[in-house]
Design a protein around this motif. Sequence first.
Motif, PDB file in Angstrom:
ATOM      1  N   VAL A 136       0.834  -1.207   0.000  1.00  0.00           N
ATOM      2  CA  VAL A 136       0.000   0.000   0.000  1.00  0.00           C
ATOM      3  C   VAL A 136       0.867   1.256   0.000  1.00  0.00           C
ATOM      4  N   ARG A 137       1.928   1.239   0.792  1.00  0.00           N
ATOM      5  CA  ARG A 137       2.800   2.414   0.912  1.00  0.00           C
ATOM      6  C   ARG A 137       3.931   2.411  -0.109  1.00  0.00           C
ATOM      7  N   ARG A 138       3.998   1.337  -0.904  1.00  0.00           N
ATOM      8  CA  ARG A 138       5.048   1.182  -1.914  1.00  0.00           C
ATOM      9  C   ARG A 138       6.436   1.290  -1.293  1.00  0.00           C
ATOM     10  N   ARG A 139       6.599   0.559  -0.215  1.00  0.00           N
ATOM     11  CA  ARG A 139       7.878   0.470   0.470  1.00  0.00           C
ATOM     12  C   ARG A 139       8.522  -0.879   0.159  1.00  0.00           C
ATOM     13  N   SER A 140       9.816  -0.879   0.007  1.00  0.00           N
ATOM     14  CA  SER A 140      10.532  -2.105  -0.319  1.00  0.00           C
ATOM     15  C   SER A 140      10.402  -3.140   0.797  1.00  0.00           C
ATOM     16  N   TYR A 141      10.243  -4.400   0.401  1.00  0.00           N
ATOM     17  CA  TYR A 141      10.244  -5.521   1.338  1.00  0.00           C
ATOM     18  C   TYR A 141      10.921  -6.675   0.605  1.00  0.00           C
ATOM     19  N   LEU A 142      12.238  -6.725   0.704  1.00  0.00           N
ATOM     20  CA  LEU A 142      13.029  -7.667  -0.089  1.00  0.00           C
ATOM     21  C   LEU A 142      12.731  -9.119   0.243  1.00  0.00           C
ATOM     22  N   GLN A 143      12.332  -9.391   1.494  1.00  0.00           N
ATOM     23  CA  GLN A 143      12.067 -10.769   1.917  1.00  0.00           C
ATOM     24  C   GLN A 143      10.571 -11.074   1.970  1.00  0.00           C
ATOM     25  N   ALA A 144       9.772 -10.343   1.210  1.00  0.00           N
ATOM     26  CA  ALA A 144       8.317 -10.518   1.273  1.00  0.00           C
ATOM     27  C   ALA A 144       7.927 -11.975   1.031  1.00  0.00           C
ATOM     28  N   PRO A 145       6.982 -12.502   1.808  1.00  0.00           N
ATOM     29  CA  PRO A 145       6.586 -13.907   1.650  1.00  0.00           C
ATOM     30  C   PRO A 145       5.835 -14.141   0.345  1.00  0.00           C
ATOM     31  N   VAL A 146       5.846 -15.368  -0.106  1.00  0.00           N
ATOM     32  CA  VAL A 146       5.043 -15.765  -1.266  1.00  0.00           C
ATOM     33  C   VAL A 146       3.976 -16.734  -0.777  1.00  0.00           C
ATOM     34  N   SER A 147       2.859 -16.745  -1.457  1.00  0.00           N
ATOM     35  CA  SER A 147       1.754 -17.603  -1.039  1.00  0.00           C
ATOM     36  C   SER A 147       2.141 -19.075  -1.170  1.00  0.00           C
ATOM     37  N   PRO A 148       1.609 -19.923  -0.307  1.00  0.00           N
ATOM     38  CA  PRO A 148       1.951 -21.345  -0.379  1.00  0.00           C
ATOM     39  C   PRO A 148       1.285 -22.030  -1.566  1.00  0.00           C
ATOM     40  N   LEU A 149       2.059 -22.832  -2.284  1.00  0.00           N
ATOM     41  CA  LEU A 149       1.536 -23.724  -3.312  1.00  0.00           C
ATOM     42  C   LEU A 149       1.945 -25.143  -2.946  1.00  0.00           C
ATOM     43  N   LEU A 150       1.174 -26.103  -3.380  1.00  0.00           N
ATOM     44  CA  LEU A 150       1.412 -27.484  -2.978  1.00  0.00           C
ATOM     45  C   LEU A 150       1.907 -28.340  -4.141  1.00  0.00           C
ATOM     46  N   LEU A 151       2.853 -29.200  -3.818  1.00  0.00           N
ATOM     47  CA  LEU A 151       3.356 -30.224  -4.728  1.00  0.00           C
ATOM     48  C   LEU A 151       3.804 -31.378  -3.843  1.00  0.00           C
ATOM     49  N   PHE A 152       3.585 -32.592  -4.275  1.00  0.00           N
ATOM     50  CA  PHE A 152       3.860 -33.770  -3.437  1.00  0.00           C
ATOM     51  C   PHE A 152       3.063 -33.689  -2.125  1.00  0.00           C
ATOM     52  N   ASP A 153       1.889 -33.068  -2.183  1.00  0.00           N
ATOM     53  CA  ASP A 153       0.995 -32.932  -1.023  1.00  0.00           C
ATOM     54  C   ASP A 153       1.601 -32.096   0.101  1.00  0.00           C
ATOM     55  N   ARG A 154       2.478 -31.163  -0.226  1.00  0.00           N
ATOM     56  CA  ARG A 154       3.038 -30.270   0.792  1.00  0.00           C
ATOM     57  C   ARG A 154       3.417 -28.942   0.150  1.00  0.00           C
ATOM     58  N   VAL A 155       3.529 -27.918   0.992  1.00  0.00           N
ATOM     59  CA  VAL A 155       3.886 -26.595   0.495  1.00  0.00           C
ATOM     60  C   VAL A 155       5.371 -26.571   0.153  1.00  0.00           C
ATOM     61  N   GLN A 156       5.771 -25.522  -0.545  1.00  0.00           N
ATOM     62  CA  GLN A 156       7.165 -25.407  -0.958  1.00  0.00           C
ATOM     63  C   GLN A 156       8.102 -25.421   0.251  1.00  0.00           C
ATOM     64  N   ASP A 157       9.313 -25.948   0.039  1.00  0.00           N
ATOM     65  CA  ASP A 157      10.312 -25.960   1.107  1.00  0.00           C
ATOM     66  C   ASP A 157      10.844 -24.560   1.377  1.00  0.00           C
ATOM     67  N   PHE A 158      11.024 -23.785   0.326  1.00  0.00           N
ATOM     68  CA  PHE A 158      11.456 -22.394   0.462  1.00  0.00           C
ATOM     69  C   PHE A 158      11.212 -21.691  -0.861  1.00  0.00           C
ATOM     70  N   ALA A 159      11.338 -20.379  -0.842  1.00  0.00           N
ATOM     71  CA  ALA A 159      11.142 -19.579  -2.048  1.00  0.00           C
ATOM     72  C   ALA A 159      12.149 -18.441  -2.060  1.00  0.00           C
ATOM     73  N   TYR A 160      12.486 -17.989  -3.274  1.00  0.00           N
ATOM     74  CA  TYR A 160      13.398 -16.856  -3.447  1.00  0.00           C
ATOM     75  C   TYR A 160      12.747 -15.838  -4.376  1.00  0.00           C
ATOM     76  N   GLN A 161      13.196 -14.595  -4.259  1.00  0.00           N
ATOM     77  CA  GLN A 161      12.605 -13.548  -5.079  1.00  0.00           C
ATOM     78  C   GLN A 161      13.609 -12.441  -5.365  1.00  0.00           C
ATOM     79  N   GLN A 162      13.270 -11.647  -6.369  1.00  0.00           N
ATOM     80  CA  GLN A 162      13.993 -10.424  -6.712  1.00  0.00           C
ATOM     81  C   GLN A 162      12.959  -9.319  -6.882  1.00  0.00           C
ATOM     82  N   GLU A 163      12.988  -8.359  -5.986  1.00  0.00           N
ATOM     83  CA  GLU A 163      12.037  -7.254  -6.048  1.00  0.00           C
ATOM     84  C   GLU A 163      12.388  -6.318  -7.202  1.00  0.00           C
TER      85      GLU A 163
END
Length: 309
Positions: A136-163
Motif C-alpha cells: 500500500v505504501r510502496r515500500r521495499s520488502y526484499l524478503q516478502a513472503p510468497v503464497s503457499p503452493l502445494l506439490l507432493f501434497d506439501r507446500v514449498q520448502d522455500f522460495a526466493y525472489q527479486q524485487e
Amino acid sequence: MPETPAVPTGRRRVSPGAILDAFFFVLAGFASVWLAVLLATESLGLGWGLLWFAVLFWALLAYLVLPRLHRILTRLYVPDYFIGRTRTSDGLLGDPVNLAVIGNAEQVHAALAAAGWTRADDVTLASSWRIVTATVRRRSYLQAPVSPLLLFDRVQDFAYQQEVANNPAKRHHVRFWRCPDGWMLPGGHRVDWVAAGTFDRAVGLSLFTLQVTHKIDEHTDIERDHIVASIRRAVPQTRLVLIRDFATGYHSRNGGGDNIQTDGDLPVIDLRGMPVAGAPSGAGVPGAGVPGAGVPGDGGAVIELTGLS
C-alpha cells in the motif's frame, strides 16, 4: 496353458471414518453458502450500513465460501499425482513446474544468493501484515513472503525472489520443493528439486476466489529463462540440461485465474560442481562423483546446452 489372473470384481472399500469426513466436508461447504446467502438477505434494508455488509459479504465469500466449494469440486476432477502443475491450498491448479535442480540444499541456497536472489520470509501473521502495508505504501520488502503452493501434497520448502523497483507488488520469484526419495520425473530422470518460477506484475483479485493476490505475467518461459540465466552467470560451474517437450506447450490459467503459457521445456540445473564452504563438492548429493549420475541422458528429446540463446 497358463491361467489368466483373476480380475478383482469387488468395489473399493471405504472406511466409515472416510465417509464421515466427506460428509462433514460437504456439509461445511453448504453451511458456508447458506451463511453467505443469509448475510446478503439480512443486509438489504441497512442503508449506509450496506457498505460494511458488502465488505463483510465479500470477505465471507472470498475467504470461506468459494475456497470451500473449490476444495470440494477439485477433489473430483484434479488428479492427485504429478502432472507438472502445482496446486493452491484451495485445490486449484497453480503455477507450472518449469525448472529442476540437481544438488544439495546448501548448493541451491548458495547459487541463488550468488545470483542476487533473496530468500522469502515464511508466511506468518506478521509477514503478511508487513507485505500488505509495504504494498500500500510502496515500500521495499526484499524478503516478502510468497503464497503457499502445494506439490507432493506439501507446500514449498522455500522460495526466493527479486524485487523490482523497490515495489513488493512486482517481483521475480521461484518456489522449490525437495523431491521425495526415489521419485523421478516423467521419463525416468532423477533430480533433487523441482521449482515453479513466475513474475508478479501487480496486485489484484483472484478470478476464482476473489481473494487479494499477486497477478502473474503469462509468459512463464521468460521468467524460467531469467532464473536459469542468472544462476549460470553467477555460478560458471553450472551444467545445464534441457529436456525438450517435457510437457506439451499449452495455454491455461493458474489458481488466481491469470493466463499462463509455456513451450513445455524443462531446464535441469546441475549444481554438483559448485563448491560450498565447509563441504566437499557434491557432498550429500545422490550419485555425486559419478559422471552423468542422476542427470537426464543424452538420447531422444534431451539436449545439453552450453548457454541460453
